[in-house]
Scaffold this motif. Sequence first.
Motif, PDB file in Angstrom:
ATOM      1  N   PHE A  70       0.860  -1.178   0.000  1.00 24.13           N
ATOM      2  CA  PHE A  70       0.000   0.000   0.000  1.00 24.13           C
ATOM      3  C   PHE A  70       0.896   1.227   0.000  1.00 24.13           C
ATOM      4  O   PHE A  70       1.834   1.321   0.816  1.00 24.13           O
ATOM      5  CB  PHE A  70      -0.913   0.035   1.230  1.00 24.13           C
ATOM      6  N   LEU A  92      -3.258  -6.593  -0.215  1.00 20.03           N
ATOM      7  CA  LEU A  92      -4.521  -6.279   0.445  1.00 20.03           C
ATOM      8  C   LEU A  92      -5.675  -6.505  -0.516  1.00 20.03           C
ATOM      9  O   LEU A  92      -5.523  -6.346  -1.731  1.00 20.03           O
ATOM     10  CB  LEU A  92      -4.531  -4.818   0.909  1.00 20.03           C
ATOM     11  N   LYS A  98      -9.397  -5.408  -2.080  1.00 21.32           N
ATOM     12  CA  LYS A  98      -9.904  -4.094  -2.454  1.00 21.32           C
ATOM     13  C   LYS A  98     -10.520  -3.390  -1.249  1.00 21.32           C
ATOM     14  O   LYS A  98     -10.320  -2.179  -1.049  1.00 21.32           O
ATOM     15  CB  LYS A  98     -10.943  -4.228  -3.570  1.00 21.32           C
ATOM     16  N   THR A 126      -7.747  -2.255   1.101  1.00 24.07           N
ATOM     17  CA  THR A 126      -7.075  -1.091   0.511  1.00 24.07           C
ATOM     18  C   THR A 126      -7.886   0.174   0.756  1.00 24.07           C
ATOM     19  O   THR A 126      -7.335   1.231   1.098  1.00 24.07           O
ATOM     20  CB  THR A 126      -6.858  -1.296  -0.998  1.00 24.07           C
ATOM     21  N   TYR A 167      -7.397   1.514   4.234  1.00 22.78           N
ATOM     22  CA  TYR A 167      -6.136   2.262   4.323  1.00 22.78           C
ATOM     23  C   TYR A 167      -6.297   3.639   3.677  1.00 22.78           C
ATOM     24  O   TYR A 167      -5.866   4.656   4.221  1.00 22.78           O
ATOM     25  CB  TYR A 167      -5.019   1.489   3.616  1.00 22.78           C
ATOM     26  N   GLN A 168      -6.904   3.655   2.480  1.00 27.01           N
ATOM     27  CA  GLN A 168      -7.079   4.920   1.767  1.00 27.01           C
ATOM     28  C   GLN A 168      -7.897   5.922   2.584  1.00 27.01           C
ATOM     29  O   GLN A 168      -7.578   7.109   2.620  1.00 27.01           O
ATOM     30  CB  GLN A 168      -7.770   4.672   0.422  1.00 27.01           C
TER      31      GLN A 168
END
Length: 342
Positions: free
Chosen positions: A236, A290, A292, A295, A298-299
Amino acid sequence: MSKIKILSSSALLLGILMTATFARAQQTICVFDVQGRSGDIFKGMEEWALASKNTGANIKLLPYPKEEDADAAFKAGKCDGVYLTSLRARYYNKFAGSIDALGAVPNITIAERAIRYALDKRNAKRMLSKVNGEDFEVAGIDQIGTAYLFVKYNKIKNPQDPIKDLEGKKFSFLGYDVAQRYMLKKIKAVPVSSEISNLVAKFNNNQVDMTAAPAYLYKPFEMHKGLGAQGAVVVFPVVNVTMLMVIRPEKFPTSFGATSRGIFLKHLPKTLQYVNRTERDIPEKYKLMLTKEQTTKYQMIVREARVELTKQGVYDQQMMSVLKRARCTIDRTNFECSLMDE
């Protein structure tokens, strides 16, 4: 001879004398490269210095394996320019230094767009800044690569919320970067203040559980030792890492900054090819992919931190808007593209 002609001739003579003076004078650049004079960053700066001779400058490069030493030498006036990571160089220019905002540059395509945008002639005024009464100019920006999370585990324990795997873990981070400190507080990790010179060493010696580092550091710092049999690299893009050339413009020939930025732009494709090679240095066996959904988790958290830090004045609002547009041009389905607070 008229008074106007005398003044014009004097001005011309003064310009010639000033150009000759700059040509004779030597401009010193402190260059941060963890591998010192033998490193690829320093070698790249040697090419830049050679190309800069056409401006009338006479560049002398001084290698510094420790970034904090290069910055201290520049602040003390021991060099006329310094080559640092944007994370530290943000002190001198927030606009250019904000390219490395948390999660703002998720891939090399957007990194290239961001660098080209910043170095565009239309942004020449944004390359100039004044800090504590001193004038500075960004004379170049170059890509180092994406910093990923290096961790001591190789499985996600909390698949529904992978951020929880980071809670309570010791994290070696760049102590001068308020953004990293803020992010670690947000994810409830334990911050361990470090410098680039010992950030990875603490991970390798098991003093910390995690750190973030670009692939460029993997080989020279032997990061496989810290990963061992149980560690992994979370795929990431925590932060993009670039380098900034910051100069005191009065020490250089007229228009040096603009010419230098042109040299950096010309060499950017070659740099990006090198960055892609360093990405391949990390063995596939260490990469922790990771889903989707993970992810997105995290985003969301890095985005929240980025928006908050921009409001606090840590990041430049103009650059944040540009980077968001770049991200959403590539991935229009991203959840953030419908949000209006960045």
